[in-house]
Design a protein around this motif. Structure first.
Motif, PDB file in Angstrom:
ATOM      1  N   TRP A 539       0.859  -1.199   0.000  1.00 55.00           N
ATOM      2  CA  TRP A 539       0.000   0.000   0.000  1.00 55.00           C
ATOM      3  C   TRP A 539       0.887   1.238   0.000  1.00 55.00           C
ATOM      4  O   TRP A 539       1.986   1.236   0.592  1.00 55.00           O
ATOM      5  N   SER A 540       0.388   2.300  -0.585  1.00 53.81           N
ATOM      6  CA  SER A 540       1.144   3.562  -0.635  1.00 53.81           C
ATOM      7  C   SER A 540       1.160   4.218   0.729  1.00 53.81           C
ATOM      8  O   SER A 540       0.282   3.955   1.567  1.00 53.81           O
ATOM      9  N   VAL A 545      -1.487   6.539   5.817  1.00 52.10           N
ATOM     10  CA  VAL A 545      -1.708   7.674   6.719  1.00 52.10           C
ATOM     11  C   VAL A 545      -3.189   7.936   6.877  1.00 52.10           C
ATOM     12  O   VAL A 545      -3.690   8.192   7.983  1.00 52.10           O
ATOM     13  N   TRP A 546      -3.917   7.883   5.757  1.00 51.71           N
ATOM     14  CA  TRP A 546      -5.371   8.105   5.824  1.00 51.71           C
ATOM     15  C   TRP A 546      -6.046   7.015   6.688  1.00 51.71           C
ATOM     16  O   TRP A 546      -6.936   7.315   7.488  1.00 51.71           O
ATOM     17  N   TRP A 547      -5.660   5.806   6.504  1.00 51.07           N
ATOM     18  CA  TRP A 547      -6.256   4.731   7.320  1.00 51.07           C
ATOM     19  C   TRP A 547      -5.931   4.903   8.813  1.00 51.07           C
ATOM     20  O   TRP A 547      -6.776   4.687   9.695  1.00 51.07           O
ATOM     21  N   THR A 548      -4.708   5.303   9.108  1.00 52.48           N
ATOM     22  CA  THR A 548      -4.332   5.520  10.517  1.00 52.48           C
ATOM     23  C   THR A 548      -5.158   6.638  11.132  1.00 52.48           C
ATOM     24  O   THR A 548      -5.650   6.544  12.264  1.00 52.48           O
ATOM     25  N   ALA A 549      -5.315   7.737  10.391  1.00 46.98           N
ATOM     26  CA  ALA A 549      -6.119   8.853  10.889  1.00 46.98           C
ATOM     27  C   ALA A 549      -7.570   8.442  11.088  1.00 46.98           C
ATOM     28  O   ALA A 549      -8.225   8.845  12.073  1.00 46.98           O
ATOM     29  N   LEU A 551      -8.741   5.418  11.772  1.00 48.80           N
ATOM     30  CA  LEU A 551      -8.875   4.541  12.944  1.00 48.80           C
ATOM     31  C   LEU A 551      -8.743   5.326  14.245  1.00 48.80           C
ATOM     32  O   LEU A 551      -9.471   5.088  15.222  1.00 48.80           O
ATOM     33  N   LEU A 552      -7.818   6.258  14.321  1.00 42.41           N
ATOM     34  CA  LEU A 552      -7.676   7.084  15.521  1.00 42.41           C
ATOM     35  C   LEU A 552      -8.922   7.911  15.774  1.00 42.41           C
ATOM     36  O   LEU A 552      -9.389   8.062  16.915  1.00 42.41           O
ATOM     37  N   GLY A 553      -9.482   8.470  14.697  1.00 41.76           N
ATOM     38  CA  GLY A 553     -10.714   9.238  14.860  1.00 41.76           C
ATOM     39  C   GLY A 553     -11.852   8.373  15.363  1.00 41.76           C
ATOM     40  O   GLY A 553     -12.650   8.800  16.216  1.00 41.76           O
ATOM     41  N   ALA A 554     -11.934   7.140  14.857  1.00 45.82           N
ATOM     42  CA  ALA A 554     -12.997   6.234  15.313  1.00 45.82           C
ATOM     43  C   ALA A 554     -12.825   5.904  16.800  1.00 45.82           C
ATOM     44  O   ALA A 554     -13.802   5.847  17.562  1.00 45.82           O
ATOM     45  N   MET A 555     -11.578   5.714  17.232  1.00 47.13           N
ATOM     46  CA  MET A 555     -11.327   5.417  18.636  1.00 47.13           C
ATOM     47  C   MET A 555     -11.696   6.594  19.531  1.00 47.13           C
ATOM     48  O   MET A 555     -12.292   6.435  20.601  1.00 47.13           O
ATOM     49  N   LEU A 556     -11.361   7.828  19.083  1.00 47.93           N
ATOM     50  CA  LEU A 556     -11.726   9.004  19.866  1.00 47.93           C
ATOM     51  C   LEU A 556     -13.229   9.166  19.966  1.00 47.93           C
ATOM     52  O   LEU A 556     -13.772   9.546  21.010  1.00 47.93           O
ATOM     53  N   LEU A 557     -13.902   8.887  18.870  1.00 48.47           N
ATOM     54  CA  LEU A 557     -15.364   8.989  18.872  1.00 48.47           C
ATOM     55  C   LEU A 557     -15.987   7.982  19.830  1.00 48.47           C
ATOM     56  O   LEU A 557     -16.896   8.319  20.603  1.00 48.47           O
ATOM     57  N   LEU A 558     -15.474   6.750  19.809  1.00 52.42           N
ATOM     58  CA  LEU A 558     -15.994   5.735  20.732  1.00 52.42           C
ATOM     59  C   LEU A 558     -15.708   6.104  22.181  1.00 52.42           C
ATOM     60  O   LEU A 558     -16.541   5.897  23.073  1.00 52.42           O
ATOM     61  N   ALA A 559     -14.509   6.645  22.455  1.00 50.18           N
ATOM     62  CA  ALA A 559     -14.177   7.058  23.817  1.00 50.18           C
ATOM     63  C   ALA A 559     -15.088   8.180  24.288  1.00 50.18           C
ATOM     64  O   ALA A 559     -15.507   8.228  25.450  1.00 50.18           O
TER      65      ALA A 559
END
Length: 561
Positions: A539-540, A545-549, A551-559
């Motif tokens: 993967w490029s 980077v987009w996938w990491t961002a 996933l982090l956003g999803a974790m913050l939203l769940l928290a």
């Protein structure tokens, strides 16, 4: 802190392997005697308490009930140690003292934790007396025995935990079936007391113990259970009928049994039945009867096991089909065996007459007519299978040609001491009555009682004679009779084999199909992860980077949610 005779026995057990010859034999005899002196030096009502892990424990509590049972255990320990003096196996000698210490200490225990610890010690130490046979049969029997003893301990522990959690406390007094944990503790006692359907461990393992080990086993485990029953469940009505069944059913097995030690094991269940009936009736007469008969049984049952053990030592067998005519070469053993037979049969002037009659009187006073008649039948039955069968087939049946030496001197000394105790209790019942928990207002030697008992014994002897003379008496076959132990000897192994066969059949038919379908499913689910697949391709960096961002956003939203 109040001294405990059990500790004295344990110290003696530790010293036995360190000595040889006369000093060791002197120690073996002196320790139980010292225990008796110490026990009777303790005043009634003496108790000692201590704190352990926040629990209030009472390791020693002396009252009339505990004293009479502890006295019986110490007398049995003395007799067994004298009987064992000829052994070179110090393990057996030491374990007998540890075993006796567990019974004595458990009898004096004032709390359930101390009782539990000594309950388990009794089971573990007694298992060594079966393992000491050092053969395949004794090893397997000891393993089964230990499993049963551990099951009993687990049930007791569960009952104690329930009592503690309910706030009922740890005091070892009257418990009752309906109290928290009472049913579990009663089940634990029922296993060691050989309740019906829970009894087969006794008839399975006692005949596989060593000659000396069987004598010790006959005295401690089951009578320890009777004591706990009398302490915790006196007056429990269902025990009357449990005891009736225990007194009656072993008769039919003992009559057809060939191994004389197994006959005595069935006879032990029969006698335990009388004690359980006494506990079930409760009150002064019932508890006195159960206590007195337990002490008497420790001695006369031990005497019978001693005499059969002496026969086994000299001939190598305890099978009735292989014995007979031994009165010619072992007359002293034969005479002492007959004292034990007369005692267990409740002949006048012997111990069983003075103790069993207390229980029969208690049943009569409660007007339990059916129970009284069944116990009368059981009394005749015990004379038939233990009072007559044991001495007859061991010493007086068909002469098999054995010409052997008498039992060793120490064995005969132990048997003579037991016989003296049996006669002393029978001739002067007040010697035992004076130690019982309640004042005894009963006279066994009345004209009516003596005549009735002699009539019962005479008719039982006549029945035995007629059956033998007419050839109707069940022959002594070289076989092993199975009762409730059918469950683990036959039923469970057969069920396991059937389940194994069914599992193999299912695996043979369904296995290939499941393996094929599983392989196909594996191919489908792992396909995207294989080299060359879309997921496995490189993967490029900007996509990662987009996938990491994301996933982090999803974790913050769940928290946040």
């Amino acid at each position: 802190m109040t001294a405990n005779p059990a500790l004295l026995l344990i110290l003696g057990a530790a010293g036995v392997p360190l000595l040889r010859g006369l000093p060791r034999r002197a120690l073996m005899a002196a320790v139980p005697v010292a225990g008796l002196v110490l026990l009777w030096a303790l005043p009634e009502g003496a108790a000692s308490g201590l704190q352990f892990l926040g629990l209030e424990l009472t390791p020693v509590r002396v009252d009339a009930l505990s004293r009479v049972f502890a006295t019986g255990f110490l007398i049995a320990a003395l007799l067994t140690m004298v009987y064992a003096m000829h052994l070179r196996d110090t393990l057996q000698q030491a374990m007998i003292l540890v075993y006796a210490a567990a019974a004595v200490g458990g009898t004096l225990a004032g709390d359930l934790v101390t009782l539990f610890v000594l309950w388990e010690l009794a089971g573990l130490s007694s298992a060594f007396l079966i393992w000491a046979g050092r053969n395949e049969r004794s090893h397997r029997a000891a393993t089964r025995y230990l499993a049963v003893q551990l099951l009993s301990g687990l049930l007791m522990l569960a009952g104690i935990v329930l009592r503690v959690r309910s706030g009922a406390g740890l005091e070892f007094g009257h418990l009752g079936v309906d109290a928290p944990g009472g049913a579990l503790i009663l089940a634990a006692i029922g296993i060691k007391c050989a309740f019906p359907l829970l009894h087969s461990w006794l008839t399975d393992t006692y005949p596989e113990a060593t000659i000396v080990g069987a004598v010790a086993l006959s005295a401690f485990t089951t009578k320890f259970a009777v004591y706990t029953l009398a302490r915790g469940f006196a007056g429990t009505e269902m025990l009357v009928w449990i005891g009736i069944v225990m007194a009656v059913f072993p008769i039919f097995y003992a009559v057809i049994e060939n191994d004389l030690r197994r006959v005595l094991a069935y006879s032990m269940i029969n006698q335990l039945g009388f004690m359980v009936v006494g506990v079930g009736i409760g009150g002064a007469l019932g508890i006195n009867g159960a206590s007195a008969h337990a002490v008497a049984d420790m001695v006369f049952k031990g005497l019978l096991f001693m005499s059969v053990g002496a026969v086994m030592l000299r001939t190598g067998t305890a099978n009735g089909s292989d014995l007979g005519g031994l009165y010619k070469s072992m007359p002293q053993t034969a005479a002492l065996c007959m004292v034990g037979a007369a005692s267990i049969s409740a002949f006048p002037l012997f111990s069983g007459f003075a103790t069993k009659s207390l229980i029969m009187e208690a049943v009569g006073q409660e007007q339990l007519t059916v129970a009284w008649l069944l116990l009368l039948f059981a009394s005749a039955g015990v004379f038939h299978h233990a009072g007559i069968k044991i001495p007859y087939f061991a010493f007086f049946a068909h002469d098999r040609g054995y010409r052997v030496a008498e039992a060793p001197l120490n064995m005969r000394a132990a048997m003579a001491m037991a016989a003296v105790v049996c006669v002393a209790i029978g001739v002067a019942p007040s010697l035992l009555y004076g130690m019982l928990p309640y004042a005894v207002d009963y006279v066994p030697y009345t004209t009516a009682h003596v005549i009735n008992q002699l009539q019962l014994l005479l008719l039982a002897a006549l029945a035995f004679t007629v059956l033998v003379r007419t050839g109707l008496y069940p022959p002594e076959l070289r076989s092993v009779n199975i009762d409730a132990d059918y469950v683990y000897r036959r039923a469970l192994p057969q069920s396991w084999r059937a389940l194994s066969w069914a599992a193999d059949a299912v695996r043979g038919r369904v296995g290939p199909v499941l393996r094929r379908r599983g392989g196909e499913l594996w191919e489908i689910t792992t396909g995207p992860l294989r080299p060359g697949s879309r997921v496995a391709r490189p993967w490029s960096t900007h996509l990662m980077v987009w996938w990491t961002a994301l996933l982090l956003g999803a974790m913050l939203l769940l928290a946040f949610l």
